[in-house]
Design an enzyme around this catalytic site. Structure first.
Site, PDB file in Angstrom:
ATOM      1  N   SER A 147       0.805  -1.231   0.000  1.00 43.80           N
ATOM      2  CA  SER A 147       0.000   0.000   0.000  1.00 43.80           C
ATOM      3  C   SER A 147       0.834   1.275   0.000  1.00 43.80           C
ATOM      4  CB  SER A 147      -0.949   0.016   1.205  1.00 43.80           C
ATOM      5  OG  SER A 147      -1.911  -0.996   1.093  1.00 43.80           O
ATOM      6  N   ASP A 176      -8.939  -4.155   3.421  1.00 42.27           N
ATOM      7  CA  ASP A 176      -7.679  -4.867   3.306  1.00 42.27           C
ATOM      8  C   ASP A 176      -7.430  -5.735   4.533  1.00 42.27           C
ATOM      9  OD1 ASP A 176      -4.982  -5.027   1.855  1.00 42.27           O
ATOM     10  OD2 ASP A 176      -4.367  -4.373   3.836  1.00 42.27           O
ATOM     11  N   HIS A 228      -1.679  -9.871  -0.733  1.00 50.89           N
ATOM     12  CA  HIS A 228      -2.212  -9.113  -1.863  1.00 50.89           C
ATOM     13  C   HIS A 228      -2.099  -9.942  -3.136  1.00 50.89           C
ATOM     14  CE1 HIS A 228      -0.860  -5.213   0.414  1.00 50.89           C
ATOM     15  NE2 HIS A 228      -1.886  -5.818   0.990  1.00 50.89           N
TER      16      HIS A 228
END
EC number: 3.1.3.1
Length: 562
Positions: free
Chosen positions: A108, A369, A485
């Site tokens: 991120s 997330d 991710h």
């Protein structure tokens, strides 16, 4: 063909059978015609944007958006598949490639630097070009890159940050900080070498780098001296302030800004009068804010309420505003400890996600997330629905005639749903047939993560109603302490002035450039049309209709007089 496997016992029928109208070609033809008419009537808005709102769903990949759409519809009592998210009504769509300079699958911090600062960077670094090296303080000097939020403030606009995580997290941090490590939340998280070399922690930079008008989220403990009791959890020493330098950054921020207010709960936020403050800081948890499904609605504001408060304050500026709103799909244990309903993850590291010297604290970014990292899909999907409600509320408080609204994600997750489920099947429910191991499984699955489980040499069977619990962990193919991710492209949706610039498949850093161009911010402040846009924002704001009426009267008088 049909997958092999027995029918799952106890499987509920589809929530709703498709209406009879759907069985006729006319139903689909009429719907397509309506969409075609809207497309034909679509006009690009070439005027410049006075305001920009960037909504960022941390970890909100396309599978999450699709599942959230169904979940939204099912919460409203429908089958869900035909539901429409508010963000999906935006007319312009693009895809963004999320890789960073050094990683195929990003974090991120690197992505935040891309979509906010306009350059691709290395993972785990904030507001720095690719010349900076993660964890090496000295490499940050001379390699700083300014965000669109910073440039908007320099241009005279009001600016704000709203997040469901700590305000020092990687995603909002990229809007104001320049840090060789995303984990340097406070000076207590920094190596001695970095402090000696003159680097500042992210919380310090929040207060000193950019004059931000509205700051709403979590992260109280990084702002106050060590052992300072938390106002909400005064008896819990684990929530005390953490700063070693003895500085009270909240007090510093307040003293430097006339008309500034600080609040730490919903009651305080509700008491703030929109027209009485120029600056507002609200920090509602020591670290990240709680998941929506765990939130105490009487003490903690929702992302919708924070977004509304921010817009009402920022829109008073005649020059316009820039607002960054983030919801991160949830992950466990990043609230104050009590009430999260799951074991602590404070010492669990995500490869590439924890910062050097951060004590292994799991990073935050928007609670979408976080939910995915912990393998709890229901938490993640509820956060996505809440972000969409914030998008809808922002649309009610602004106008697409002068406000460019963009919705995107920084990256996706190894999250999917399938299993040949029937129409109307609960998005959190079971696949209609058993797997090859003769055991039931959920439609939602993760490629890796903490949901991996083997008991007595076999995979446990999924069952209802357990699979629909907010803390249920969907099964994962590969055992990891935290789900990762994924690297596929993410969607960018836009409406308002210059929204047509968002089209095709773009590099992620293009997002910042398109927004800057739309609002005449550097490096595009001298582009054609910007001078007129500045005159309009500085001059008297009026509707064109009275001017046209006055022109008509003048022409009529001229004709009569002639």
């Amino acid at each position: 063909g049909d997958p092999q496997g027995a029918q799952c016992p106890g499987m509920p029928p589809a929530l709703l059978s498709p209406p009879d109208a759907e069985k006729t070609p006319g139903y689909w033809n009429k719907g397509a015609r309506r969409s075609l008419d809207l497309a034909l009537a679509l006009q690009t808005t070439a005027r410049r944007a006075k305001n920009i709102i960037l909504f960022m769903g941390d970890g909100m990949g396309l599978p999450t958006m699709s599942a959230a759409r169904i979940y939204k519809g099912q919460l409203a009592g429908g089958s869900g598949e035909e539901s429409v998210l508010a963000m999906e009504t935006f007319p312009h769509v693009a895809l963004a490639k999320t890789y960073t300079i050094d990683r195929q699958v990003p974090d991120s911090a690197g992505t935040g630097t891309a979509y906010l600062c306009g350059v691709k960077a290395n993972a785990k670094t904030l507001g720095l070009s690719g010349a900076a090296v993660y964890g090496k303080c000295r490499t940050s000097f001379g390699n700083e890159v300014d965000s669109i939020l910073h440039r908007a403030r320099l241009a005279g606009k009001s600016v704000g940050i709203v997040t469901t995580t700590r305000v020092q997290h990687a995603s909002p941090g990229a809007a104001y900080a320049h840090s060789a490590s995303r984990g340097w939340y406070t000076d207590a998280n920094m190596p001695k070498e970095a402090l000696r070399d003159g680097c500042k922690d992210i919380a310090y930079q929040l207060v000193h780098n950019t004059d931000i008008n509205v700051i709403l989220g979590g992260g109280r403990m990084y702002m106050t001296p060590k052992r300072t009791p938390d106002p909400e959890y005064p008896e819990d020493e684990a929530q005390n302030g953490t700063r070693k330098d003895g500085v009270d950054l909240i007090a510093e921020w307040l003293s430097a800004r006339q008309g500034a207010r600080y609040v730490w709960d919903k009651k305080g936020l509700d008491a703030v009068e929109d027209d009485s403050v120029s600056h507002l800081m609200g920090l509602f948890e020591p670290k990240d804010m709680k998941y929506e499904l765990n939130r105490n609605a009487s003490t903690d504001p929702s992302i919708v309420e924070m977004t509304e408060k921010a817009i009402r304050i920022l829109r008073r500026n005649p020059n316009g505003f820039f607002l960054f709103v983030e919801d991160e799909w949830p992950q466990a244990g990043s609230g104050a400890g009590a009430g999260e309903g799951c074991r602590s993850w404070e010492r669990v590291g995500i490869p590439g996600e924890q910062g050097e010297g951060d004590g292994g604290i799991l990073r935050a970014g928007g609670r979408i997330d976080h939910g995915h990292h912990s393998g709890r899909a229901k938490q993640a999907l509820m956060e996505a629905v809440m972000l969409d409600r914030a998008v809808a509320r922002a649309g009610e408080l602004t106008s697409p005639s002068d406000t460019l609204t963009v919705v995107t994600a920084d990256h996706s997750h190894v999250f999917t749903f399938g299993g040949n489920t029937l129409r109307g099947n609960s998005i959190l429910g079971l696949a209609p047939k058993k797997a090859k191991d003769k055991r039931a499984y959920t439609s939602i699955l993760y490629g890796n993560g903490p949901g991996y489980s083997i008991r007595d040499g076999a995979r446990p069977a999924a069952s209802l109603p357990a699979a629909e619990d907010k803390d249920y962990r969907q099964q994962a193919a590969v055992p990891l302490e935290s789900e990762t991710h994924s690297g596929e492209d993410v969607v960018v949706l836009a409406q308002g002035p210059m929204a047509h610039l968002f089209h095709g498949v773009q590099e992620q850093h293009y997002v910042a450039h398109a927004m800057a161009y739309a609002a005449c911010l550097e490096p595009y402040a001298s582009e054609p049309g910007c001078r007129a846009a500045r005159r309009a924002s500085h001059g008297t704001q009026c509707s064109p209709q009275p001017l046209l009426a006055l022109l008509a009267l003048c022409l009529a008088a001229h004709v009569v007089g002639g």
